[in-house]
Design a protein around this motif. Structure first.
Motif, PDB file in Angstrom:
ATOM      1  N   VAL A 121       0.856  -1.208  -0.099  1.00  0.00           N
ATOM      2  CA  VAL A 121      -0.111   0.005   0.015  1.00  0.00           C
ATOM      3  C   VAL A 121       0.936   1.396   0.024  1.00  0.00           C
ATOM      4  O   VAL A 121       1.584   1.284   0.987  1.00  0.00           O
ATOM      5  CB  VAL A 121      -0.792   0.027   1.349  1.00  0.00           C
ATOM      6  CG1 VAL A 121      -1.899   1.239   1.140  1.00  0.00           C
ATOM      7  CG2 VAL A 121      -1.786  -1.143   1.235  1.00  0.00           C
ATOM      8  N   GLY A 122       0.844   1.888  -1.088  1.00  0.00           N
ATOM      9  CA  GLY A 122       1.873   2.934  -1.201  1.00  0.00           C
ATOM     10  C   GLY A 122       3.359   2.436  -1.041  1.00  0.00           C
ATOM     11  O   GLY A 122       3.766   1.736  -1.720  1.00  0.00           O
ATOM     12  N   THR A 123       3.944   2.966  -0.075  1.00  0.00           N
ATOM     13  CA  THR A 123       5.316   2.534   0.164  1.00  0.00           C
ATOM     14  C   THR A 123       5.510   1.723   1.320  1.00  0.00           C
ATOM     15  O   THR A 123       6.583   1.427   1.994  1.00  0.00           O
ATOM     16  CB  THR A 123       6.332   4.015   0.455  1.00  0.00           C
ATOM     17  OG1 THR A 123       5.664   4.586   1.852  1.00  0.00           O
ATOM     18  CG2 THR A 123       6.427   4.830  -0.616  1.00  0.00           C
ATOM     19  N   GLN A 124       4.510   1.280   1.943  1.00  0.00           N
ATOM     20  CA  GLN A 124       4.149   0.224   2.989  1.00  0.00           C
ATOM     21  C   GLN A 124       3.715  -1.048   2.633  1.00  0.00           C
ATOM     22  O   GLN A 124       3.000  -1.263   1.576  1.00  0.00           O
ATOM     23  CB  GLN A 124       2.998   0.931   4.141  1.00  0.00           C
ATOM     24  CG  GLN A 124       3.509   2.046   4.575  1.00  0.00           C
ATOM     25  CD  GLN A 124       4.775   2.211   5.610  1.00  0.00           C
ATOM     26  OE1 GLN A 124       4.745   1.327   6.416  1.00  0.00           O
ATOM     27  NE2 GLN A 124       5.391   2.947   5.453  1.00  0.00           N
ATOM     28  N   ALA A 125       4.399  -2.116   3.227  1.00  0.00           N
ATOM     29  CA  ALA A 125       3.972  -3.347   3.146  1.00  0.00           C
ATOM     30  C   ALA A 125       3.144  -3.778   4.326  1.00  0.00           C
ATOM     31  O   ALA A 125       3.486  -3.396   5.438  1.00  0.00           O
ATOM     32  CB  ALA A 125       5.271  -4.405   3.253  1.00  0.00           C
ATOM     33  N   ARG A 126       1.796  -4.190   3.852  1.00  0.00           N
ATOM     34  CA  ARG A 126       0.912  -4.689   4.840  1.00  0.00           C
ATOM     35  C   ARG A 126       0.557  -5.949   5.074  1.00  0.00           C
ATOM     36  O   ARG A 126       0.079  -6.654   3.805  1.00  0.00           O
ATOM     37  CB  ARG A 126      -0.270  -3.743   4.764  1.00  0.00           C
ATOM     38  CG  ARG A 126      -1.362  -3.961   5.849  1.00  0.00           C
ATOM     39  CD  ARG A 126      -2.819  -2.996   5.324  1.00  0.00           C
ATOM     40  NE  ARG A 126      -2.555  -1.513   5.228  1.00  0.00           N
ATOM     41  CZ  ARG A 126      -3.233  -0.776   4.877  1.00  0.00           C
ATOM     42  NH1 ARG A 126      -4.515  -0.708   4.399  1.00  0.00           N
ATOM     43  NH2 ARG A 126      -2.909   0.632   4.935  1.00  0.00           N
ATOM     44  N   ILE A 127       0.708  -6.465   6.367  1.00  0.00           N
ATOM     45  CA  ILE A 127       0.157  -7.896   6.779  1.00  0.00           C
ATOM     46  C   ILE A 127      -0.967  -7.694   7.523  1.00  0.00           C
ATOM     47  O   ILE A 127      -1.213  -6.928   8.519  1.00  0.00           O
ATOM     48  CB  ILE A 127       1.373  -8.499   7.405  1.00  0.00           C
ATOM     49  CG1 ILE A 127       2.459  -8.668   6.661  1.00  0.00           C
ATOM     50  CG2 ILE A 127       0.688 -10.190   7.836  1.00  0.00           C
ATOM     51  CD1 ILE A 127       3.749  -9.091   7.451  1.00  0.00           C
ATOM     52  N   THR A 128      -2.175  -8.652   7.054  1.00  0.00           N
ATOM     53  CA  THR A 128      -3.331  -8.604   7.906  1.00  0.00           C
ATOM     54  C   THR A 128      -3.840 -10.010   8.185  1.00  0.00           C
ATOM     55  O   THR A 128      -3.811 -10.889   7.213  1.00  0.00           O
ATOM     56  CB  THR A 128      -4.471  -7.728   7.014  1.00  0.00           C
ATOM     57  OG1 THR A 128      -3.987  -6.658   6.539  1.00  0.00           O
ATOM     58  CG2 THR A 128      -5.847  -7.631   7.851  1.00  0.00           C
ATOM     59  N   VAL A 129      -4.087 -10.302   9.270  1.00  0.00           N
ATOM     60  CA  VAL A 129      -4.389 -11.605   9.992  1.00  0.00           C
ATOM     61  C   VAL A 129      -5.959 -11.235  10.802  1.00  0.00           C
ATOM     62  O   VAL A 129      -5.798 -10.692  11.593  1.00  0.00           O
ATOM     63  CB  VAL A 129      -3.588 -12.338  10.814  1.00  0.00           C
ATOM     64  CG1 VAL A 129      -4.276 -13.611  11.316  1.00  0.00           C
ATOM     65  CG2 VAL A 129      -2.033 -12.520  10.264  1.00  0.00           C
ATOM     66  N   LYS A 130      -6.884 -11.954  10.126  1.00  0.00           N
ATOM     67  CA  LYS A 130      -8.354 -11.717  10.698  1.00  0.00           C
ATOM     68  C   LYS A 130      -9.000 -13.060  10.826  1.00  0.00           C
ATOM     69  O   LYS A 130      -8.784 -14.022  10.307  1.00  0.00           O
ATOM     70  CB  LYS A 130      -9.270 -11.111   9.704  1.00  0.00           C
ATOM     71  CG  LYS A 130      -8.841  -9.707   9.479  1.00  0.00           C
ATOM     72  CD  LYS A 130      -9.732  -9.076   8.487  1.00  0.00           C
ATOM     73  CE  LYS A 130     -10.005  -9.746   7.192  1.00  0.00           C
ATOM     74  NZ  LYS A 130     -10.863  -8.742   6.205  1.00  0.00           N
ATOM     75  N   ASN A 131      -9.509 -13.335  12.252  1.00  0.00           N
ATOM     76  CA  ASN A 131     -10.021 -14.553  12.582  1.00  0.00           C
ATOM     77  C   ASN A 131     -11.204 -14.334  13.328  1.00  0.00           C
ATOM     78  O   ASN A 131     -11.340 -13.300  14.027  1.00  0.00           O
ATOM     79  CB  ASN A 131      -9.009 -15.627  13.334  1.00  0.00           C
ATOM     80  CG  ASN A 131      -8.508 -14.884  14.380  1.00  0.00           C
ATOM     81  OD1 ASN A 131      -7.511 -13.817  14.533  1.00  0.00           O
ATOM     82  ND2 ASN A 131      -9.105 -15.384  15.881  1.00  0.00           N
TER      83      ASN A 131
END
Length: 735
Positions: free
Chosen positions: A660-670
């Motif tokens: 996302v833009g200049t950022q690496a985004r990790i998402t974990v949902k449960n």
């Protein structure tokens, strides 16, 4: 002799010297070898005599002819006409003036008085009506009044001749040859002046300089009619020039008013000579017999009081003393000749009183201050210390402090100038006229707005002070209202921030105390559980009757619990290192996409056994980040283990990686197995677990360790809870 008497004598002699010796330089040229004829006052009297002679004898006006030639301007007609208001206002005023008197005459049945009052009223009403209908009517009235005024001036001019000096003259008009003669110019003269082409002719004007410059006013009833400077110029004769001789006979000095003036001058001159001699003798006495002694002032009872005064206050008193003494001496120098000339018992008493009060007293006071100030300045370090303690130094520090906040300083300065100008304007109020209008305008458009602003700021300041007192007493619930953008509003906002900070700090302190208690409880529980198992199975192994199968089983349990205890301790040490900043990281380019693939593959079987459906969204291209690969593996591992332990069986777990833009985004949902609550911040606390009953495996350090690693890499980790939906988001700079 008493020190006070000695000081008084010395001060009297000094005052005499300070007055008498400068008066020698001031009056010597005017008095030595001079007579009354040589004085400026005589010259002024002669000038007035020439003016009156010119206006009454040499070049007088024809009063009857001049009265007809006086001009009346349109402006004068309008001013006269509207002097008492408009036509309706003047008519109404006359009606009101006579209404009560006519009513009384009717009530008394006095027919004669009634008719007279009505006739007088109607005459005035008709005259006012004509004033507004006819310019000629008004012009005729003004002309008559100016003629009357001119006659009064001519009468006054003739009366002035009695105050002229006694002169004899023989003068001839150089244009007409007409001769004017009085007295015998061949007699012995105290004053003599010849007018001719070489010395200058005598210029004869029809009017004296006072009316030529200022005009002449005469009051008739309530109306002021003025013969202006221009009016006099229009009716004045052409200036005439004369040659001849004017003298003041010597016999005028032997009798009459000039004789009295001559005698007074002679008396004053010789009195000044005597005064100068006294001054010289006083100077000799000061240099020989009455020399100044410091002891006269050093041991005064006022010394301790004076020593305690601040140095700038001493300087102010010294300056005031010098100004008063200097003003007195200068005044006495300029007045001395007049006082000796017109010497009386009354003037003598005034001279003695002023000499003692302003001369002797202030000279002694000046000597006292100078000697003490010199003595103090001789003391080492006195000047520096006196300056530091002075009002001036304190004032300068306050000024600098006032302008440390420039907006406040400028506002206070403007307020100060406003009050100063208000005082000046208040003085102008009493001058009347245009200054009164300016003052009123300034009051309404400057003074009242400034006063309103001052009152509102003062009230606002009091509210801030009250709120500050409440905060100091421990009440943090109500915020201070922030109004506008003034420094007070900024101060109120800062206080609100401080109030909020204190409130949050108190809440955080309470929370910290609670979490500390929970931490001790949780650590004790999590360490005691495997330790208890180890002790229990160790005791069981001591039983020699155990079979090999049972012994192997117990050893396996001991190994499992030992590993569990080791993991807890290692995690605790690791969190402590991270919190203290002692954990070393080695950054390198790591493909986060590949690392995520490896972590998911590592736990694929665990997710399958836990009956969880994992939905993975990963990009098709590498996402590189500058991280410590081993530590970042720990972050991903902890996030997936957290999802494994606390997800509701049969639900889906979403794992997402994107740029996302200049950022690496990790998402974990449960979907959480246990009720989490609203306070997600506490999930990052050490030994905090979603399973409050602590029935599941785990140290409760997973998220705390993951967050610490992320923050050490300059990233950000957030947790969101929406009902049972649990979402962890990690962001790190890509590149």
């Amino acid at each position: 002799m008493n020190r006070k008497i000695q000081l008084g004598i010395w001060s009297a002699l000094v005052t005499l010297v300070l007055i008498s010796l400068p008066s020698i330089f001031h009056y010597a040229q005017q008095l030595v070898g001079k007579s009354v004829i040589d004085q400026e006052n005589f010259s002024w009297q002669m000038e007035r005599t020439y003016e009156n002679l010119s206006a009454t004898v040499l070049n007088p006006i024809d009063l009857e002819k001049a009265s007809q030639e006086i001009p009346v301007t349109k402006e004068e007609i309008e001013e006269y006409r509207n002097l008492y208001g408009t036509l309706s206002e003047q008519l109404s005023n006359i009606q009101e003036q006579y209404a009560e008197r006519i009513a009384n005459a009717k009530a008394e049945n006095n027919e004669t008085l009634l008719l007279a009052l009505v006739k007088e009223r109607d005459t005035k009403l008709e005259d006012i009506q004509q004033n507004f209908e006819s310019d000629e009517h008004v012009e005729d009235k003004i002309l008559k009044q100016k003629a009357r005024q001119l006659a009064l001036y001519e009468e006054e001019k003739r009366n002035r001749r009695t105050n002229n000096l006694p002169i004899s003259y023989d003068l001839v008009n150089i244009d007409t040859g007409e001769r004017f003669k009085k007295g015998n110019i061949g007699a012995a003269a105290a004053y003599k002046k010849k007018f001719n082409e070489a010395n200058g002719y005598l210029k004869a004007e029809s009017f004296m300089d006072d009316v030529n410059n200022n005009g002449f006013s005469w009051y008739e009833g309530d109306a002021a009619v003025n013969i202006s400077h221009d009016d006099f110029n229009s009716i004045s004769n052409k200036p005439q020039f004369f040659e001849g001789t004017v003298i003041v006979p010597k016999e005028a000095l032997a009798s009459g008013g000039l004789y009295e003036e001559s005698q007074a001058f002679t008396r004053g001159k010789y009195s000044m000579y005597a005064f100068w001699v006294v001054g010289i003798l006083a100077l000799v006495a000061l240099l020989t017999v009455v020399r100044f002694r410091r002891e006269w002032v050093l041991f005064s009872r006022f010394t301790p009081v004076y020593a305690r005064l601040r140095i700038d206050f001493k300087a102010a008193i010294l300056l005031l003393t010098v100004l008063v003494l200097g003003t007195y001496i200068q005044s006495e120098i300029y007045r001395s000749l007049n006082q000796f000339t017109y010497f009386t018992l009354g003037t003598a008493g005034n001279m003695i009183v002023s000499f003692l009060l302003f001369g002797v007293l202030f000279t002694a006071l000046l000597a006292f201050q100078v000697v003490h100030l010199i003595e103090q300045l001789r003391q080492p370090g006195y000047a520096e210390q006196a300056w530091r303690e002075s009002y001036t130094a304190s004032f300068l520090q306050n000024v600098v402090g006032m302008f440390s906040n420039r907006t406040v300083g400028i506002q206070l300065f403007i307020l100060l100038i406003g009050f100063f100008l208000a005082g000046v304007g208040f003085v102008g109020l009493f001058l009347g006229g245009f200054t009164f209008l300016i003052y009123v305008a300034c009051v309404f458009f400057l003074g009242l707005p400034v006063l309103f602003l001052f009152a509102s700021r003062g009230a606002y300041l009091n509210r801030i002070l009250s709120a500050t007192d409440a905060m100091a007493a421990g009440y943090y619930t109500e915020a201070i209202p922030v109004k506008g953008r003034s420094p007070l509003a900024k101060h109120a906002a800062n206080l609100n921030n401080l109030r909020e900070g204190v409130r949050v700090s108190i809440n955080e302190q309470a929370k910290s105390e609670r979490l500390k208690t929970e931490l001790i409880t949780n650590v004790s529980h999590d360490l005691r559980t495997p330790l208890t198992s180890i002790i229990t199975y160790t005791d069981l192994l001591k039983d020699e009757t155990l079979s090999a199968e049972e012994r192997a089983k117990y050893v396996a349990i001991l190994d499992q619990k030992s590993q569990r205890l080791k993991t807890l301790i290692e995690d605790l040490f690791e969190v402590s290192k991270m919190a203290s900043g002692n954990l070393e990281i080695t950054k390198q380019h790591v493909d986060l996409n590949q690392l995520m693939h490896q972590a998911l593959a590592e736990h694929a079987e665990d997710f399958a056994e836990s009956n969880l459906d994992v939905r993975i969204t990963l990009p098709e291209v590498p996402i590189f980040v500058m991280v410590d690969g081993q530590k970042w593996w720990r972050v991903l591992d902890n996030l997936l283990i957290n999802a494994l332990k606390y997800s509701l069986p049969g639900t889906r777990v979403y794992v997402n990686l994107q740029k996302v833009g200049t950022q690496a985004r990790i998402t974990v949902k449960n979907i959480a197995k246990y009720e989490i609550g609203d306070n997600t911040d506490e999930l990052f606390e050490r030994f905090k677990r979603g399973d409050e009953s602590r029935q599941t495996e785990g140290s409760g350090l997973g998220l705390a360790i993951a967050q610490s690693i992320v923050e050490l890499h300059g990233g950000k980790m957030d947790v969101e809870v929406d009902g049972d939906l649990f979402k962890v988001t990690v962001e790190i700079a890509a590149g």
